[in-house]
Write a protein that holds these residues in place. Structure first.
Motif, short mmCIF file in Angstrom:
data_model
loop_
_atom_site.label_atom_id
_atom_site.label_comp_id
_atom_site.label_asym_id
_atom_site.label_seq_id
_atom_site.Cartn_x
_atom_site.Cartn_y
_atom_site.Cartn_z
N GLN A 1 0.85 -1.19 0.00
CA GLN A 1 0.00 0.00 0.00
C GLN A 1 0.89 1.24 0.00
N LEU A 2 0.62 2.11 -0.97
CA LEU A 2 1.30 3.39 -1.07
C LEU A 2 0.26 4.47 -0.80
N GLY A 3 0.53 5.37 0.13
CA GLY A 3 -0.41 6.44 0.45
C GLY A 3 0.23 7.79 0.25
N ILE A 4 -0.51 8.70 -0.35
CA ILE A 4 -0.06 10.08 -0.56
C ILE A 4 -1.06 10.99 0.15
N ILE B 1 2.98 2.74 12.01
CA ILE B 1 3.49 1.88 10.94
C ILE B 1 4.80 1.26 11.40
N GLY B 2 5.00 -0.01 11.04
CA GLY B 2 6.25 -0.70 11.37
C GLY B 2 6.05 -2.19 11.57
N ASP C 1 3.31 14.40 1.90
CA ASP C 1 4.08 13.27 2.40
C ASP C 1 3.52 11.96 1.84
N VAL C 2 4.39 10.96 1.79
CA VAL C 2 4.07 9.65 1.22
C VAL C 2 4.47 8.58 2.22
N TYR C 3 3.68 7.50 2.28
CA TYR C 3 4.10 6.34 3.07
C TYR C 3 3.98 5.08 2.23
N LEU C 4 4.79 4.09 2.57
CA LEU C 4 4.75 2.79 1.91
C LEU C 4 4.60 1.72 2.98
#
Length: 78
Positions: free
Chosen positions: A13-16, A26-27, A41-44
């Motif tokens: 999952q990629l979130g912008i 997250i972790g 910001d972006v998270y993967l």
């Protein structure tokens, strides 16, 4: 209301963050950190990475949070 902490076994999952802020965790299951992401910001979250327990913080203009989520492969369960 945000999501509960969870993981995907089949999808990355990629979130912008498009508007507002996302305060979430997250972790790895034994080391899940809380982070705050702002507009741009972006998270993967690769397969099996725990994420969620989200708090949505609305922007000053509309008090909204917009997140563009992309799943690979495409999710078929929603």
């Amino acid at each position: 209301i945000g999501s509960i902490i969870h993981q995907h076994t089949e999808n990355e999952q990629l979130g912008i963050i498009v508007r507002g802020k996302l305060d979430f965790r997250i972790g790895q299951k034994d080391n899940v950190e809380r982070v705050v992401l702002s507009t741009g910001d972006v998270y993967l979250a690769p397969k099996t990475i725990w994420h969620g327990d989200s708090i949505f913080v609305g922007d000053k203009e509309y008090d909204e949070v917009w997140i563009l989520d992309v799943f690979a492969p495409v999710r078929t369960d929603v």
